[in-house]
Design a protein around this motif. Sequence first.
Motif, PDB file in Angstrom:
ATOM      1  N   GLU A 143       0.764  -1.331   0.198  1.00  0.00           N
ATOM      2  CA  GLU A 143      -0.154  -0.009  -0.116  1.00  0.00           C
ATOM      3  C   GLU A 143       0.607   1.260   0.093  1.00  0.00           C
ATOM      4  O   GLU A 143       0.497   2.447  -0.449  1.00  0.00           O
ATOM      5  CB  GLU A 143      -0.821  -0.004   1.237  1.00  0.00           C
ATOM      6  N   THR A 144       2.090   1.309   0.792  1.00  0.00           N
ATOM      7  CA  THR A 144       2.763   2.602   0.774  1.00  0.00           C
ATOM      8  C   THR A 144       4.300   2.116   0.795  1.00  0.00           C
ATOM      9  O   THR A 144       4.724   1.198   1.045  1.00  0.00           O
ATOM     10  CB  THR A 144       2.567   3.255   1.957  1.00  0.00           C
ATOM     11  N   LEU A 145       5.026   2.887   0.092  1.00  0.00           N
ATOM     12  CA  LEU A 145       6.370   2.563  -0.250  1.00  0.00           C
ATOM     13  C   LEU A 145       7.186   3.949  -0.030  1.00  0.00           C
ATOM     14  O   LEU A 145       6.664   4.997  -0.322  1.00  0.00           O
ATOM     15  CB  LEU A 145       6.804   2.291  -1.662  1.00  0.00           C
ATOM     16  N   ASP A 146       8.262   3.776   0.675  1.00  0.00           N
ATOM     17  CA  ASP A 146       9.025   4.997   1.135  1.00  0.00           C
ATOM     18  C   ASP A 146      10.137   5.019   0.151  1.00  0.00           C
ATOM     19  O   ASP A 146      10.422   4.432  -0.728  1.00  0.00           O
ATOM     20  CB  ASP A 146       9.680   4.884   2.522  1.00  0.00           C
ATOM     21  N   ALA A 147      10.908   6.196   0.337  1.00  0.00           N
ATOM     22  CA  ALA A 147      12.076   6.457  -0.721  1.00  0.00           C
ATOM     23  C   ALA A 147      12.990   5.229  -0.908  1.00  0.00           C
ATOM     24  O   ALA A 147      13.429   5.020  -2.082  1.00  0.00           O
ATOM     25  CB  ALA A 147      12.845   7.683  -0.160  1.00  0.00           C
ATOM     26  N   GLU A 148      13.309   4.653   0.173  1.00  0.00           N
ATOM     27  CA  GLU A 148      14.346   3.503   0.196  1.00  0.00           C
ATOM     28  C   GLU A 148      13.719   2.336  -0.508  1.00  0.00           C
ATOM     29  O   GLU A 148      14.573   1.611  -1.367  1.00  0.00           O
ATOM     30  CB  GLU A 148      14.691   3.074   1.520  1.00  0.00           C
ATOM     31  N   GLN A 149      12.455   2.101  -0.278  1.00  0.00           N
ATOM     32  CA  GLN A 149      11.864   0.879  -1.054  1.00  0.00           C
ATOM     33  C   GLN A 149      11.699   1.107  -2.574  1.00  0.00           C
ATOM     34  O   GLN A 149      11.903   0.133  -3.253  1.00  0.00           O
ATOM     35  CB  GLN A 149      10.325   0.701  -0.379  1.00  0.00           C
TER      36      GLN A 149
END
Length: 158
Positions: A143-149
């Motif tokens: 559902e959500t991805l951060d910068a690193e992902q």
Amino acid sequence: MSELTAYHEAGHALMAHLLGGQVQLVTIEPDDDDGPRRSGDAQILWRRSRMSDREFAAKSVQVHLAGPVAEMIYSGEPYHPAFIAEWSADWEGALAAAELLVPDKRKRVAHIEQISIALHRQLQGDDLWPALAAIADHLLAHETLDAEQVEEILEQYS
């Protein structure tokens, strides 16, 4: 509907990445506390000191349009981005960003229509579509991805 949203947001994220932006967050479950209701969100960090206003405007137009274009490719439906209510914020954002590039509104609409066509060709290519699909798949799973992902996903396609 969540698959369409995942591809839509993946389009924004991939295009921003390709144009030198850093995707801070991309989600198909955005918070409703900071503005109008929406089904997805991509937060992009730009190093504005490294580009002119015109260059930033050109990149912004492409990022705004990449979401609707990715959704069109995924669905197989060649809609015009201005005529889909769910894409109105993307279309208006592209139109506003392009004002610096093409002041005449009629010519500006034609300009961003041509960019949409070019993005359609670009994003469905064998070199970019797998990366876009990978982001969408991860969005559907998490559902959500951060910068690193996002960076980790896209490393596989560099």
